[in-house]
Design a protein around this motif. Structure first.
Motif, PDB file in Angstrom:
ATOM      1  N   SER A  40       0.839  -1.205   0.000  1.00 54.06           N
ATOM      2  CA  SER A  40       0.000   0.000   0.000  1.00 54.06           C
ATOM      3  C   SER A  40       0.870   1.250   0.000  1.00 54.06           C
ATOM      4  N   GLY A  41       1.934   1.225   0.796  1.00 56.34           N
ATOM      5  CA  GLY A  41       2.855   2.357   0.792  1.00 56.34           C
ATOM      6  C   GLY A  41       3.524   2.533  -0.563  1.00 56.34           C
ATOM      7  N   ALA A  47       2.133   6.510  -7.103  1.00 55.67           N
ATOM      8  CA  ALA A  47       1.208   7.547  -7.580  1.00 55.67           C
ATOM      9  C   ALA A  47       1.829   8.925  -7.452  1.00 55.67           C
ATOM     10  N   THR A  48       2.525   9.172  -6.340  1.00 58.84           N
ATOM     11  CA  THR A  48       3.183  10.464  -6.136  1.00 58.84           C
ATOM     12  C   THR A  48       4.297  10.669  -7.155  1.00 58.84           C
ATOM     13  N   ALA A  49       5.069   9.606  -7.404  1.00 57.58           N
ATOM     14  CA  ALA A  49       6.166   9.711  -8.366  1.00 57.58           C
ATOM     15  C   ALA A  49       5.640   9.998  -9.768  1.00 57.58           C
ATOM     16  N   TRP A  50       4.630   9.250 -10.200  1.00 59.99           N
ATOM     17  CA  TRP A  50       4.082   9.464 -11.544  1.00 59.99           C
ATOM     18  C   TRP A  50       3.478  10.866 -11.680  1.00 59.99           C
ATOM     19  N   GLN A  55      10.001   8.036 -12.017  1.00 55.69           N
ATOM     20  CA  GLN A  55       9.779   6.598 -12.068  1.00 55.69           C
ATOM     21  C   GLN A  55       9.954   5.984 -10.678  1.00 55.69           C
ATOM     22  N   PRO A  56       8.918   5.348 -10.145  1.00 57.85           N
ATOM     23  CA  PRO A  56       9.001   4.830  -8.775  1.00 57.85           C
ATOM     24  C   PRO A  56      10.074   3.773  -8.574  1.00 57.85           C
ATOM     25  N   SER A 381       2.521   6.844   7.616  1.00 56.49           N
ATOM     26  CA  SER A 381       3.617   6.097   6.995  1.00 56.49           C
ATOM     27  C   SER A 381       3.614   6.250   5.482  1.00 56.49           C
ATOM     28  N   PHE A 382       2.462   6.072   4.863  1.00 50.92           N
ATOM     29  CA  PHE A 382       2.396   6.122   3.402  1.00 50.92           C
ATOM     30  C   PHE A 382       2.678   7.527   2.878  1.00 50.92           C
ATOM     31  N   ALA A 383       2.067   8.531   3.500  1.00 49.94           N
ATOM     32  CA  ALA A 383       2.243   9.905   3.030  1.00 49.94           C
ATOM     33  C   ALA A 383       3.666  10.398   3.276  1.00 49.94           C
TER      34      ALA A 383
END
Length: 396
Positions: A40-41, A47-50, A55-56, A381-383
Protein backbone atom coordinates in the motif's frame (compact mmCIF):
# COMPACT_ATOMS: atom_id res chain seq x y z
CA UNK A 1 1.15 -54.33 8.99
CA UNK A 2 -2.59 -54.73 9.48
CA UNK A 3 -5.26 -52.65 7.81
CA UNK A 4 -6.18 -51.10 11.17
CA UNK A 5 -2.62 -50.04 11.96
CA UNK A 6 -2.28 -48.54 8.48
CA UNK A 7 -5.39 -46.47 9.06
CA UNK A 8 -4.07 -45.37 12.45
CA UNK A 9 -0.71 -44.30 11.00
CA UNK A 10 -2.49 -42.41 8.24
CA UNK A 11 -4.72 -40.63 10.74
CA UNK A 12 -1.71 -39.62 12.87
CA UNK A 13 0.13 -38.28 9.80
CA UNK A 14 -2.92 -36.28 8.73
CA UNK A 15 -3.32 -34.89 12.25
CA UNK A 16 0.37 -33.87 12.40
CA UNK A 17 0.12 -32.25 8.96
CA UNK A 18 -2.98 -30.35 10.03
CA UNK A 19 -1.22 -29.20 13.21
CA UNK A 20 1.73 -27.91 11.18
CA UNK A 21 -0.57 -26.02 8.83
CA UNK A 22 -2.47 -24.44 11.72
CA UNK A 23 0.80 -23.44 13.42
CA UNK A 24 1.94 -21.65 10.24
CA UNK A 25 -1.31 -19.76 9.71
CA UNK A 26 -0.71 -17.01 12.32
CA UNK A 27 2.76 -16.34 10.88
CA UNK A 28 1.34 -16.25 7.36
CA UNK A 29 -1.34 -13.81 8.52
CA UNK A 30 1.23 -11.54 10.17
CA UNK A 31 3.47 -11.64 7.11
CA UNK A 32 0.44 -10.93 4.92
CA UNK A 33 -0.38 -7.82 6.96
CA UNK A 34 3.21 -6.63 6.66
CA UNK A 35 3.27 -7.19 2.89
CA UNK A 36 -0.09 -5.45 2.51
CA UNK A 37 1.20 -2.46 4.46
CA UNK A 38 4.34 -2.14 2.37
CA UNK A 39 2.51 -2.70 -0.92
CA UNK A 40 0.00 0.00 0.00
CA UNK A 41 2.86 2.36 0.79
CA UNK A 42 4.48 1.49 -2.54
CA UNK A 43 1.23 2.29 -4.37
CA UNK A 44 1.04 5.73 -2.72
CA UNK A 45 4.70 6.35 -3.53
CA UNK A 46 4.22 5.25 -7.16
CA UNK A 47 1.21 7.55 -7.58
CA UNK A 48 3.18 10.46 -6.14
CA UNK A 49 6.17 9.71 -8.37
CA UNK A 50 4.08 9.46 -11.54
CA UNK A 51 2.28 12.70 -10.64
CA UNK A 52 5.66 14.46 -10.54
CA UNK A 53 6.98 12.82 -13.71
CA UNK A 54 9.36 10.39 -12.00
CA UNK A 55 9.78 6.60 -12.07
CA UNK A 56 9.00 4.83 -8.77
CA UNK A 57 11.24 1.81 -9.36
CA UNK A 58 14.19 4.05 -10.12
CA UNK A 59 13.54 5.99 -6.91
CA UNK A 60 13.30 2.80 -4.85
CA UNK A 61 16.26 1.03 -6.42
CA UNK A 62 18.70 3.84 -7.19
CA UNK A 63 18.54 6.58 -4.56
CA UNK A 64 21.30 7.97 -2.34
CA UNK A 65 23.21 5.15 -0.61
CA UNK A 66 21.73 2.58 -2.99
CA UNK A 67 23.98 3.94 -5.74
CA UNK A 68 27.07 3.36 -3.61
CA UNK A 69 26.05 -0.22 -2.81
CA UNK A 70 25.24 -0.99 -6.44
CA UNK A 71 28.58 0.45 -7.50
CA UNK A 72 30.39 -1.85 -5.06
CA UNK A 73 28.33 -4.82 -6.29
CA UNK A 74 29.24 -4.08 -9.90
CA UNK A 75 32.87 -2.96 -9.62
CA UNK A 76 34.14 -3.71 -6.12
CA UNK A 77 35.63 -1.14 -3.76
CA UNK A 78 37.70 1.81 -4.93
CA UNK A 79 35.35 4.74 -5.61
CA UNK A 80 36.21 8.06 -3.92
CA UNK A 81 34.64 11.50 -4.37
CA UNK A 82 36.47 14.66 -3.29
CA UNK A 83 34.33 17.67 -2.42
CA UNK A 84 36.31 20.11 -0.28
CA UNK A 85 39.28 19.90 2.11
CA UNK A 86 38.45 17.31 4.74
CA UNK A 87 35.29 16.08 2.97
CA UNK A 88 36.06 12.90 1.05
CA UNK A 89 33.42 10.26 0.38
CA UNK A 90 34.87 6.77 -0.02
CA UNK A 91 32.87 3.61 -0.65
CA UNK A 92 34.92 1.93 2.11
CA UNK A 93 32.37 3.41 4.52
CA UNK A 94 29.83 0.84 3.25
CA UNK A 95 29.88 -2.70 4.61
CA UNK A 96 30.17 -5.60 2.15
CA UNK A 97 27.36 -8.08 2.82
CA UNK A 98 24.55 -6.32 0.94
CA UNK A 99 26.55 -5.63 -2.26
CA UNK A 100 27.81 -9.23 -2.13
CA UNK A 101 24.21 -10.49 -2.04
CA UNK A 102 23.25 -8.17 -4.90
CA UNK A 103 26.20 -9.39 -6.95
CA UNK A 104 25.21 -13.01 -6.29
CA UNK A 105 21.65 -12.35 -7.51
CA UNK A 106 22.86 -10.64 -10.69
CA UNK A 107 25.23 -13.57 -11.32
CA UNK A 108 22.49 -16.22 -11.23
CA UNK A 109 19.59 -14.25 -12.72
CA UNK A 110 18.87 -11.85 -15.58
CA UNK A 111 18.16 -9.00 -13.14
CA UNK A 112 20.13 -5.80 -13.26
CA UNK A 113 21.72 -4.22 -10.20
CA UNK A 114 18.76 -2.06 -9.16
CA UNK A 115 16.23 -4.87 -9.50
CA UNK A 116 18.54 -7.31 -7.71
CA UNK A 117 19.00 -4.81 -4.89
CA UNK A 118 15.25 -4.46 -4.48
CA UNK A 119 14.78 -8.25 -4.50
CA UNK A 120 17.41 -8.69 -1.78
CA UNK A 121 15.85 -5.96 0.36
CA UNK A 122 12.29 -7.23 -0.05
CA UNK A 123 13.23 -10.82 0.79
CA UNK A 124 15.28 -9.63 3.75
CA UNK A 125 12.35 -7.54 5.01
CA UNK A 126 10.11 -10.61 4.85
CA UNK A 127 12.73 -12.68 6.71
CA UNK A 128 13.02 -9.93 9.32
CA UNK A 129 9.24 -9.85 9.77
CA UNK A 130 9.24 -13.65 10.32
CA UNK A 131 12.08 -13.36 12.83
CA UNK A 132 10.45 -10.64 14.88
CA UNK A 133 7.17 -12.59 14.79
CA UNK A 134 8.95 -15.63 16.22
CA UNK A 135 10.56 -13.46 18.90
CA UNK A 136 7.33 -11.64 19.76
CA UNK A 137 5.35 -14.88 19.92
CA UNK A 138 7.91 -16.40 22.25
CA UNK A 139 7.73 -13.46 24.64
CA UNK A 140 4.11 -12.31 24.52
CA UNK A 141 2.05 -14.60 22.27
CA UNK A 142 0.89 -14.57 18.68
CA UNK A 143 -1.38 -11.52 18.86
CA UNK A 144 1.42 -9.27 20.13
CA UNK A 145 3.80 -10.79 17.57
CA UNK A 146 1.38 -9.93 14.76
CA UNK A 147 0.98 -6.37 16.08
CA UNK A 148 4.78 -6.05 16.31
CA UNK A 149 5.23 -7.00 12.66
CA UNK A 150 2.44 -4.66 11.56
CA UNK A 151 3.80 -1.70 13.52
CA UNK A 152 7.26 -2.24 12.03
CA UNK A 153 5.72 -2.06 8.57
CA UNK A 154 3.92 1.19 9.45
CA UNK A 155 6.78 3.22 10.90
CA UNK A 156 7.21 6.70 9.38
CA UNK A 157 10.47 5.59 7.73
CA UNK A 158 9.29 2.09 6.80
CA UNK A 159 9.47 3.15 3.14
CA UNK A 160 13.18 2.29 3.49
CA UNK A 161 12.13 -1.37 3.81
CA UNK A 162 10.92 -1.16 0.21
CA UNK A 163 14.16 0.39 -1.07
CA UNK A 164 17.56 -0.99 -2.05
CA UNK A 165 18.97 -0.27 1.40
CA UNK A 166 20.68 -2.41 4.04
CA UNK A 167 18.33 -1.97 7.02
CA UNK A 168 16.15 -4.99 6.11
CA UNK A 169 19.23 -7.23 5.87
CA UNK A 170 20.54 -6.12 9.26
CA UNK A 171 17.11 -6.49 10.88
CA UNK A 172 16.66 -10.01 9.51
CA UNK A 173 19.94 -11.22 11.00
CA UNK A 174 19.32 -9.31 14.23
CA UNK A 175 15.81 -10.68 14.77
CA UNK A 176 16.84 -14.29 14.27
CA UNK A 177 20.05 -13.85 16.30
CA UNK A 178 18.06 -12.47 19.24
CA UNK A 179 15.56 -15.30 18.92
CA UNK A 180 18.44 -17.80 18.90
CA UNK A 181 19.89 -16.25 22.07
CA UNK A 182 16.57 -16.52 23.91
CA UNK A 183 16.26 -20.12 22.72
CA UNK A 184 19.77 -20.99 23.89
CA UNK A 185 21.08 -21.67 20.37
CA UNK A 186 24.43 -20.01 20.89
CA UNK A 187 26.17 -21.18 17.72
CA UNK A 188 23.33 -19.84 15.58
CA UNK A 189 23.27 -16.61 17.58
CA UNK A 190 26.99 -16.07 17.10
CA UNK A 191 26.95 -16.86 13.39
CA UNK A 192 23.95 -14.61 12.75
CA UNK A 193 25.54 -11.81 14.78
CA UNK A 194 28.71 -12.13 12.71
CA UNK A 195 26.64 -11.80 9.52
CA UNK A 196 24.82 -8.78 10.97
CA UNK A 197 28.19 -7.18 11.61
CA UNK A 198 28.97 -7.42 7.90
CA UNK A 199 25.72 -5.69 6.94
CA UNK A 200 25.97 -2.22 8.48
CA UNK A 201 28.26 -0.14 10.74
CA UNK A 202 25.73 -0.33 13.58
CA UNK A 203 25.41 -4.08 13.08
CA UNK A 204 27.87 -4.58 15.95
CA UNK A 205 24.87 -3.96 18.23
CA UNK A 206 23.85 -7.58 17.60
CA UNK A 207 27.27 -8.85 18.69
CA UNK A 208 27.17 -6.70 21.82
CA UNK A 209 23.75 -8.16 22.68
CA UNK A 210 24.99 -11.73 22.19
CA UNK A 211 28.11 -11.06 24.27
CA UNK A 212 26.06 -9.44 27.05
CA UNK A 213 23.69 -12.41 27.12
CA UNK A 214 26.62 -14.84 27.15
CA UNK A 215 28.29 -12.95 30.01
CA UNK A 216 25.04 -13.02 31.97
CA UNK A 217 24.69 -16.74 31.37
CA UNK A 218 28.27 -17.32 32.52
CA UNK A 219 27.62 -15.33 35.68
CA UNK A 220 24.48 -17.34 36.37
CA UNK A 221 26.37 -20.56 35.78
CA UNK A 222 29.03 -19.50 38.26
CA UNK A 223 26.47 -18.48 40.88
CA UNK A 224 24.50 -21.70 40.45
CA UNK A 225 27.67 -23.82 40.26
CA UNK A 226 26.78 -25.41 36.94
CA UNK A 227 28.77 -26.03 33.80
CA UNK A 228 28.28 -23.79 30.79
CA UNK A 229 28.15 -25.41 27.35
CA UNK A 230 31.01 -25.07 24.88
CA UNK A 231 28.54 -23.76 22.29
CA UNK A 232 28.10 -20.61 24.38
CA UNK A 233 31.84 -19.88 24.26
CA UNK A 234 31.95 -20.58 20.53
CA UNK A 235 28.90 -18.43 19.79
CA UNK A 236 30.30 -15.56 21.83
CA UNK A 237 33.61 -15.81 19.98
CA UNK A 238 31.88 -15.80 16.59
CA UNK A 239 29.59 -12.83 17.27
CA UNK A 240 32.01 -9.90 16.74
CA UNK A 241 34.03 -11.47 13.90
CA UNK A 242 32.08 -10.01 10.96
CA UNK A 243 32.18 -6.38 12.07
CA UNK A 244 35.72 -6.62 13.38
CA UNK A 245 37.03 -8.28 10.22
CA UNK A 246 35.72 -5.56 7.92
CA UNK A 247 36.92 -2.71 10.15
CA UNK A 248 40.40 -4.26 10.29
CA UNK A 249 40.42 -4.88 6.52
CA UNK A 250 39.64 -1.22 5.84
CA UNK A 251 42.24 -0.18 8.40
CA UNK A 252 44.85 -2.35 6.68
CA UNK A 253 43.90 -0.90 3.30
CA UNK A 254 44.13 2.65 4.67
CA UNK A 255 47.44 2.04 6.41
CA UNK A 256 46.05 2.42 9.92
CA UNK A 257 44.86 -0.96 11.17
CA UNK A 258 42.75 0.21 14.12
CA UNK A 259 41.86 3.72 13.05
CA UNK A 260 41.59 3.58 9.26
CA UNK A 261 37.88 2.76 9.06
CA UNK A 262 36.97 5.50 11.54
CA UNK A 263 39.06 7.98 9.56
CA UNK A 264 37.00 7.09 6.48
CA UNK A 265 33.83 7.81 8.44
CA UNK A 266 35.16 11.11 9.74
CA UNK A 267 35.88 12.25 6.19
CA UNK A 268 32.20 11.59 5.48
CA UNK A 269 31.37 13.91 8.39
CA UNK A 270 30.26 11.04 10.61
CA UNK A 271 31.79 10.57 14.05
CA UNK A 272 30.71 9.62 17.56
CA UNK A 273 30.81 12.76 19.71
CA UNK A 274 28.44 11.73 22.51
CA UNK A 275 25.59 13.70 20.98
CA UNK A 276 27.26 17.10 20.87
CA UNK A 277 26.62 17.56 17.15
CA UNK A 278 23.02 16.36 17.44
CA UNK A 279 22.29 18.75 20.31
CA UNK A 280 23.82 21.62 18.38
CA UNK A 281 21.58 20.84 15.40
CA UNK A 282 18.48 20.52 17.62
CA UNK A 283 19.26 23.96 19.04
CA UNK A 284 19.45 25.29 15.49
CA UNK A 285 16.05 23.75 14.73
CA UNK A 286 14.39 25.22 17.79
CA UNK A 287 15.80 28.71 17.19
CA UNK A 288 15.70 28.99 13.42
CA UNK A 289 13.67 26.09 12.03
CA UNK A 290 14.51 24.18 8.87
CA UNK A 291 12.94 21.95 6.23
CA UNK A 292 10.05 19.75 7.36
CA UNK A 293 12.12 16.56 7.41
CA UNK A 294 14.38 17.85 10.20
CA UNK A 295 11.77 18.64 12.90
CA UNK A 296 10.05 15.38 11.99
CA UNK A 297 13.35 13.60 12.60
CA UNK A 298 13.64 15.25 16.00
CA UNK A 299 10.12 14.14 16.97
CA UNK A 300 10.63 10.57 15.73
CA UNK A 301 13.92 10.15 17.60
CA UNK A 302 12.31 11.54 20.77
CA UNK A 303 9.56 8.92 20.44
CA UNK A 304 12.21 6.21 20.14
CA UNK A 305 13.79 7.42 23.40
CA UNK A 306 10.39 7.21 25.10
CA UNK A 307 9.84 3.70 23.71
CA UNK A 308 13.18 2.60 25.14
CA UNK A 309 12.12 3.87 28.56
CA UNK A 310 8.92 1.81 28.23
CA UNK A 311 10.95 -1.26 27.20
CA UNK A 312 13.05 -0.84 30.33
CA UNK A 313 9.93 -0.47 32.45
CA UNK A 314 8.56 -3.70 30.94
CA UNK A 315 11.75 -5.52 32.06
CA UNK A 316 12.40 -6.91 28.60
CA UNK A 317 15.06 -9.63 28.27
CA UNK A 318 18.64 -8.39 28.53
CA UNK A 319 19.63 -9.07 24.87
CA UNK A 320 16.74 -6.92 23.61
CA UNK A 321 17.60 -4.08 25.96
CA UNK A 322 21.29 -4.16 25.02
CA UNK A 323 20.65 -4.41 21.28
CA UNK A 324 18.11 -1.56 21.22
CA UNK A 325 20.18 0.52 23.63
CA UNK A 326 23.32 0.29 21.50
CA UNK A 327 21.40 1.26 18.35
CA UNK A 328 19.85 4.21 20.19
CA UNK A 329 23.21 5.26 21.62
CA UNK A 330 24.84 5.20 18.18
CA UNK A 331 22.00 7.22 16.65
CA UNK A 332 21.92 9.81 19.43
CA UNK A 333 25.66 10.05 19.98
CA UNK A 334 26.71 10.21 16.34
CA UNK A 335 27.14 13.49 14.51
CA UNK A 336 26.34 14.11 10.88
CA UNK A 337 23.38 13.07 8.73
CA UNK A 338 20.79 14.13 11.31
CA UNK A 339 17.96 13.38 8.89
CA UNK A 340 19.08 9.72 8.64
CA UNK A 341 18.73 8.92 12.35
CA UNK A 342 15.20 7.43 12.06
CA UNK A 343 16.53 5.11 9.34
CA UNK A 344 19.40 4.05 11.59
CA UNK A 345 16.79 3.11 14.21
CA UNK A 346 14.59 1.01 11.91
CA UNK A 347 16.36 -2.20 13.03
CA UNK A 348 15.51 -1.39 16.69
CA UNK A 349 12.24 -3.34 16.45
CA UNK A 350 12.20 -4.44 20.15
CA UNK A 351 11.26 -0.84 20.95
CA UNK A 352 7.89 -1.60 19.35
CA UNK A 353 7.01 -4.33 21.86
CA UNK A 354 5.34 -1.98 24.40
CA UNK A 355 3.09 -0.29 21.78
CA UNK A 356 2.35 -3.71 20.24
CA UNK A 357 1.11 -4.98 23.60
CA UNK A 358 -0.92 -1.81 24.08
CA UNK A 359 -2.45 -2.16 20.61
CA UNK A 360 -3.52 -5.75 21.33
CA UNK A 361 -5.15 -4.71 24.62
CA UNK A 362 -6.95 -1.89 22.84
CA UNK A 363 -8.08 -4.20 20.03
CA UNK A 364 -9.63 -6.59 22.56
CA UNK A 365 -11.34 -3.89 24.61
CA UNK A 366 -12.18 -1.30 21.93
CA UNK A 367 -11.71 -2.71 18.41
CA UNK A 368 -12.78 0.53 16.70
CA UNK A 369 -10.17 2.54 18.57
CA UNK A 370 -7.47 0.11 17.50
CA UNK A 371 -8.65 0.37 13.90
CA UNK A 372 -8.42 4.17 14.05
CA UNK A 373 -4.89 3.98 15.48
CA UNK A 374 -3.70 1.59 12.77
CA UNK A 375 -5.37 3.68 10.08
CA UNK A 376 -3.71 6.85 11.34
CA UNK A 377 -0.30 5.16 11.45
CA UNK A 378 -0.81 3.84 7.93
CA UNK A 379 -1.76 7.28 6.63
CA UNK A 380 1.30 8.86 8.23
CA UNK A 381 3.62 6.10 7.00
CA UNK A 382 2.40 6.12 3.40
CA UNK A 383 2.24 9.90 3.03
CA UNK A 384 5.52 10.62 4.79
CA UNK A 385 7.31 7.81 2.95
CA UNK A 386 6.22 9.22 -0.41
CA UNK A 387 7.29 12.69 0.72
CA UNK A 388 10.75 11.47 1.77
CA UNK A 389 11.52 9.60 -1.43
CA UNK A 390 9.80 11.73 -4.07
CA UNK A 391 9.55 15.30 -2.75
CA UNK A 392 12.02 16.01 0.08
CA UNK A 393 15.25 15.68 -1.98
CA UNK A 394 17.04 14.91 1.29
CA UNK A 395 19.40 11.97 1.82
CA UNK A 396 17.67 9.19 3.68
Amino acid sequence: MTHASTLTSSAVAERDAGTRVRSWRPLAAALGLFVAARLSGAVVLAATAWATGRQPLALLGRSWDSLWYLGIAAHGYGRTLHFQPGVVHSDLAFFPLYPALVRAVTAVSPLGGGAAGLLVSWLAAAAAACGMYALGARLHGRAVATALVLLWGLLPHSVVLSMAYTEPVLTAFAAWALWAVLDGRWLWAGALAAAAGLARPNGFAVAVAVLAAAAHELWRGRVEAREVSHSLWTGAALAPLGWGAYVLWVGHREGDLLGGYFAVQRRWGSRFDFGHGSLRFVRHLLLHGDRFVFPMTMVIVAVYVLLYALLLADRAPLPLLVYSGVLLLVALGGSGFFESKPRFLLPAFPLLLPPARALVRTARARPRHATVVVGALAGLSFAYGAYLVVIAHTPL
